[in-house]
Scaffold this motif. Structure first.
Motif, PDB file in Angstrom:
ATOM      1  N   PRO A  14     166.705  49.229  18.400  1.00  0.00           N
ATOM      2  CA  PRO A  14     165.275  48.912  18.351  1.00  0.00           C
ATOM      3  C   PRO A  14     164.840  47.744  19.219  1.00  0.00           C
ATOM      4  CG  PRO A  14     166.362  48.010  16.433  1.00  0.00           C
ATOM      5  CD  PRO A  14     167.408  48.756  17.196  1.00  0.00           C
ATOM      6  N   ASP A  15     165.791  46.962  19.734  1.00  0.00           N
ATOM      7  CA  ASP A  15     165.422  45.704  20.377  1.00  0.00           C
ATOM      8  C   ASP A  15     165.362  45.781  21.898  1.00  0.00           C
ATOM      9  OD1 ASP A  15     165.187  44.397  17.963  1.00  0.00           O
ATOM     10  OD2 ASP A  15     167.292  43.794  17.929  1.00  0.00           O
ATOM     11  N   VAL A  16     165.602  46.957  22.471  1.00  0.00           N
ATOM     12  CA  VAL A  16     165.653  47.053  23.932  1.00  0.00           C
ATOM     13  C   VAL A  16     164.324  46.637  24.558  1.00  0.00           C
ATOM     14  CG1 VAL A  16     165.911  48.639  25.880  1.00  0.00           C
ATOM     15  CG2 VAL A  16     167.495  48.768  23.950  1.00  0.00           C
ATOM     16  N   TRP A  17     163.232  47.211  24.071  1.00  0.00           N
ATOM     17  CA  TRP A  17     161.933  46.852  24.643  1.00  0.00           C
ATOM     18  C   TRP A  17     161.600  45.385  24.398  1.00  0.00           C
ATOM     19  CZ3 TRP A  17     158.309  47.788  28.003  1.00  0.00           C
ATOM     20  CH2 TRP A  17     157.086  47.114  27.885  1.00  0.00           C
ATOM     21  N   ARG A  18     161.836  44.908  23.192  1.00  0.00           N
ATOM     22  CA  ARG A  18     161.506  43.513  22.871  1.00  0.00           C
ATOM     23  C   ARG A  18     162.214  42.549  23.821  1.00  0.00           C
ATOM     24  NH1 ARG A  18     163.954  39.611  20.189  1.00  0.00           N
ATOM     25  NH2 ARG A  18     165.604  40.985  19.453  1.00  0.00           N
ATOM     26  N   ALA A 199     148.659  43.610  24.885  1.00  0.00           N
ATOM     27  CA  ALA A 199     148.738  44.547  23.759  1.00  0.00           C
ATOM     28  C   ALA A 199     150.162  45.057  23.552  1.00  0.00           C
ATOM     29  CB  ALA A 199     147.791  45.718  23.992  1.00  0.00           C
ATOM     30  N   LEU A 200     150.896  45.253  24.643  1.00  0.00           N
ATOM     31  CA  LEU A 200     152.263  45.754  24.544  1.00  0.00           C
ATOM     32  C   LEU A 200     153.274  44.645  24.270  1.00  0.00           C
ATOM     33  CD1 LEU A 200     152.438  48.326  27.495  1.00  0.00           C
ATOM     34  CD2 LEU A 200     152.180  48.812  25.052  1.00  0.00           C
ATOM     35  N   GLY A 201     152.830  43.398  24.342  1.00  0.00           N
ATOM     36  CA  GLY A 201     153.758  42.290  24.160  1.00  0.00           C
ATOM     37  C   GLY A 201     154.657  42.062  25.355  1.00  0.00           C
TER      38      GLY A 201
END
Length: 249
Positions: A14-18, A199-201
């Protein structure tokens, strides 16, 4: 968002984008590494992330090249081979743009190969169109061709729901509008790009978006935008590297 494009075996990360959105490309790539031996989508995403990191750091090109070779070797369908060719072209474009080595011919060849492999309705076509626009604008010096490519990319990104890509198409279309003296259109495009990134962070892409909008804004507003860009640049450890001249010490 990055995770939603991954194959089923990688969706659980879950953390790839973050991490990617905060400029932690090495850490994001490390999360994908265990899946890359036999998953072509994971291998391609890892290569994409490392290539992106090279653009922001102006370093790490060799590691990105190695990751791309792995992705190219695993690609088994036309879609996968076309996507890998697009990344090959983008890496060659980056090396040329940032004077690592002149690979302009390789970039054009790879993008042509990608266009031949990706179907007209492929979700990878808008990104390919955008990247061909970059070559037209920044290597060939052809803003008319760049504008046409960016418009195709923008329409395709909207059709496929690729909101992240639209932050780039808005930004580059706005840059061409500014160069033509259409400041109202430029402000609109830069504002849309900034809005989407917030918005996407996408923190690592927000400082460049703030500075672009500042360049076409009234003085008082521009000062506030530049101050926020400087804050983010410092927060993220002076990334993107190429923004450093904008913040003299």
């Amino acid at each position: 968002m990055a995770e939603t494009a991954l194959s089923e075996s990688v969706v659980g990360v879950p953390d790839v984008w973050r991490l990617r959105a905060r400029g932690c490309w090495a850490e994001a790539a490390a999360l994908l590494a265990p899946h890359c031996a036999d998953d072509p989508v994971a291998a391609l995403r890892r290569a994409e992330i490392l290539i992106e990191g090279s653009f922001y750091h102006l370093d790490g090109w060799a590691e990105a090249e190695d990751a791309l070779r792995v992705a190219e070797a695993l690609a088994g369908t036309d879609e996968e081979r076309g996507a890998a060719a697009s990344e090959r072209g983008f890496l060659a474009y980056g090396a040329t743009l940032h004077s690592v080595r002149d690979r302009a011919d390789e970039a054009r060849s790879a993008f042509g190969r990608s266009a031949a492999l990706l179907s007209p309705g492929s979700p990878g076509r808008p990104l390919l169109d955008f990247r061909r626009g970059l070559v037209a604008q920044n290597i060939a010096g052809n803003p008319a061709a760049a504008r046409a490519a960016y418009r195709r990319a923008h329409a395709g990104a909207v059709a496929h729901g690729d909101t992240f890509l639209t932050s780039f198409t808005w930004r580059h279309l706005a840059g061409l509008a500014a160069a033509d003296g259409d400041l109202a259109e430029a402000r609109h495009g830069f504002a849309e790009s900034l809005r989407i990134r917030v918005a996407l962070g996408h923190l690592v892409g927000t400082a460049p978006a703030l500075l672009a909008l500042a360049d076409v804004s009234p003085d008082e507003e521009a000062a506030a935008l530049r101050a926020e860009a400087a804050r983010l640049f410092t927060l993220l450890g002076a990334i993107p590297t190429w923004l450093a001249p904008s913040f003299p010490t």
